[in-house]
Design a protein around this motif. Structure first.
Motif, PDB file in Angstrom:
ATOM      1  N   ASN A 179       6.575   7.137  -0.568  1.00  0.00           N
ATOM      2  CA  ASN A 179       5.127   7.133  -0.793  1.00  0.00           C
ATOM      3  C   ASN A 179       4.677   5.974  -1.676  1.00  0.00           C
ATOM      4  O   ASN A 179       3.473   5.700  -1.793  1.00  0.00           O
ATOM      5  N   ASP A 180       5.640   5.277  -2.297  1.00  0.00           N
ATOM      6  CA  ASP A 180       5.323   4.090  -3.105  1.00  0.00           C
ATOM      7  C   ASP A 180       5.221   2.821  -2.256  1.00  0.00           C
ATOM      8  O   ASP A 180       4.812   1.764  -2.756  1.00  0.00           O
ATOM      9  N   LEU A 181       5.628   2.911  -0.975  1.00  0.00           N
ATOM     10  CA  LEU A 181       5.540   1.752  -0.093  1.00  0.00           C
ATOM     11  C   LEU A 181       4.082   1.408   0.187  1.00  0.00           C
ATOM     12  O   LEU A 181       3.193   2.262   0.141  1.00  0.00           O
ATOM     13  N   GLN A 182       3.868   0.151   0.518  1.00  0.00           N
ATOM     14  CA  GLN A 182       2.518  -0.289   0.885  1.00  0.00           C
ATOM     15  C   GLN A 182       2.249  -0.067   2.374  1.00  0.00           C
ATOM     16  O   GLN A 182       1.132   0.270   2.768  1.00  0.00           O
ATOM     17  N   TYR A 183       3.313  -0.215   3.184  1.00  0.00           N
ATOM     18  CA  TYR A 183       3.108  -0.236   4.633  1.00  0.00           C
ATOM     19  C   TYR A 183       4.390   0.173   5.339  1.00  0.00           C
ATOM     20  O   TYR A 183       5.491  -0.178   4.903  1.00  0.00           O
ATOM     21  N   ILE A 184       4.268   0.930   6.431  1.00  0.00           N
ATOM     22  CA  ILE A 184       5.398   1.242   7.308  1.00  0.00           C
ATOM     23  C   ILE A 184       4.997   0.877   8.735  1.00  0.00           C
ATOM     24  O   ILE A 184       3.923   1.272   9.209  1.00  0.00           O
ATOM     25  N   GLU A 185       5.856   0.109   9.394  1.00  0.00           N
ATOM     26  CA  GLU A 185       5.616  -0.268  10.792  1.00  0.00           C
ATOM     27  C   GLU A 185       6.653   0.423  11.667  1.00  0.00           C
ATOM     28  O   GLU A 185       7.858   0.297  11.436  1.00  0.00           O
ATOM     29  N   LEU A 186       6.172   1.175  12.655  1.00  0.00           N
ATOM     30  CA  LEU A 186       7.034   1.934  13.551  1.00  0.00           C
ATOM     31  C   LEU A 186       7.138   1.221  14.893  1.00  0.00           C
ATOM     32  O   LEU A 186       6.132   0.702  15.411  1.00  0.00           O
TER      33      LEU A 186
END
Length: 412
Positions: free
Chosen positions: A185-192
């Motif tokens: 949840n500390d990430l800025q962005y997730i690309e799937l």
């Protein structure tokens, strides 16, 4: 579609690529006269699709060699020049930065199935590889027992974003503790990428990590990034590929839902024009608040991953199968053309495969190595069976994904 990019690519293919040189007259020197090609055609005759302009760099080992078993289970080796690969990547980076604030210099985490060194499959499979700003974690070792190590590595790197398949993220969520979930949840962005992503699944992911922006990327090894989802939720088609939608017979284009056909605009070393990918979708003109000018693609059925539920509870992603296939292909110089795995019940695995006719005399050796590697990778399964050509209809059964799980896990 950028007509200048397409015209340049078609001219290049008609003058330097053996397959297109042969059918140039039949096609009437026109892109729209070209027949649809399949993964099987490319897999069986890869040299026909290698541009003569790139034969010297190929022979000197200066091309990027990308192995893909593809989510539909067809084995391919795709070649890119370093320059073209960079240009294709920059197209996606332009929008990642614009829409999600991440840059090419930011630290990120990705996941790999197999590793190659000097075009040979690595015998040792480390838990992670760190190159520059990228921490790449091994999908095959992601289990309930190792999840702590994975999150310790992610925490130590402090990445801005993550690039992975939906099924891998699903497994991370399944095993993660509340504390570990907070690391994501500390990430800025997730690309799937790499699998069909339903809106329902995406919303479920977002509810678990509400601070993170999540987007879907639709792409292939053969073309690079085809479309990227903007913050408004639309899948915008980028300038790496031409996207066409055909009817079920692949004879006519359709404005309704149909079969996705791709044409590369950036890969000049091994260009594939009007290439049948195995997904279904439709194209709509974009009218998006993000300001993008072009078309959108809506994938309605696509390449979908799944989780292999092990009898001992040590569940894995289906990408562990790719490790086995790539190992055998590496040992025997690519005999496997197509494959499909089925889990009929909680104790059993069945592998169906098609090999090149020239490898018939090696069938027993290939079969033995497959059994050895499958038992090594999936030791908890009681029954493992390998079935060769003729006993499985790949055309009918294997349009979307290479793994089918017919049994339910506990709690499903």
């Amino acid at each position: 579609m950028d007509n200048c990019l397409l015209e340049r690519m078609v001219t290049h293919c008609f003058s330097t690529v053996p397959y297109y040189e042969k059918i140039k007259e039949q096609a009437g020197d026109s892109f729209y006269g070209l027949p649809i090609i399949t993964k099987e055609m490319v897999s069986l005759n890869p040299d026909d699709f290698l541009s003569s302009s790139y034969v010297k760099p190929y022979e000197l080992g200066r091309l990027i060699n990308k192995k893909t078993s593809g989510s539909t289970g067809t084995c391919l080796t795709i070649y890119w020049s370093h320059g073209d690969d960079t240009l294709a990547n920059l197209e996606a980076w332009k929008y990642r930065h614009k829409w999600y604030g991440v840059s090419i210099k930011d630290k990120y985490v990705s996941f790999h199935s197999t590793l190659y060194y000097a075009n040979r499959l690595a015998e040792e499979e480390p838990l992670f590889i760190q190159r520059g700003n990228n921490l790449s974690l091994c999908k095959n070792k992601l289990t309930k027992q190792t999840i702590g190590e994975y999150f310790e590595l992610i925490k130590s790197v402090k990445p801005s974003w993550m690039f992975l398949q939906p099924s891998v993220l699903q497994l991370l969520f399944r095993y993660a503790s509340e504390e570990q979930l907070s690391i994501l949840n500390d990430l800025q962005y997730i690309e799937l990428t790499g699998e069909y992503l339903s809106e329902q699944t995406k919303k479920a992911f977002e509810s678990l990590i509400p601070n993170v922006k999540i987007a879907n990327m639709y792409g292939t090894t053969e073309t690079g990034c085809v479309a990227l989802q903007c913050p408004c939720g639309h899948m915008h088609i980028l300038q790496n590929a031409v996207v066409e939608i055909f009817d079920d017979e692949y004879k006519h284009q359709t404005e309704s839902e149909g079969n996705v056909v791709l044409t590369t605009l950036k890969n000049y070393a091994m260009p594939l024009l009007r290439y049948r990918i195995g997904d279904k979708g439709l194209i709509k003109r974009s009218n998006c608040e993000c300001g993008f000018c072009g078309d959108d693609i809506i994938i309605t059925a696509g390449r979908e991953g799944d989780i292999v539920y092990s009898p001992d509870g040590n569940n894995k992603t289906c990408y562990s199968f790719l490790k086995v296939v790539e190992y055998v292909n590496d040992e025997f110089n690519n005999p496997i053309v197509q494959f499909n795995f089925v889990q009929p019940d909680k104790q059993s695995l069945v592998m169906y495969l098609q090999i090149k006719p020239s490898y018939d005399k090696w069938k027993r050796s290939i079969e033995q190595l497959l059994y050895d590697k499958l038992r090594e990778e999936f030791s908890a399964f009681v029954n493992i069976k390998v079935v060769f050509d003729g006993e499985y209809d790949f055309e009918r059964n294997n349009k979307i994904k290479f793994f089918e799980r017919k049994c339910l896990s506990e709690g499903e």
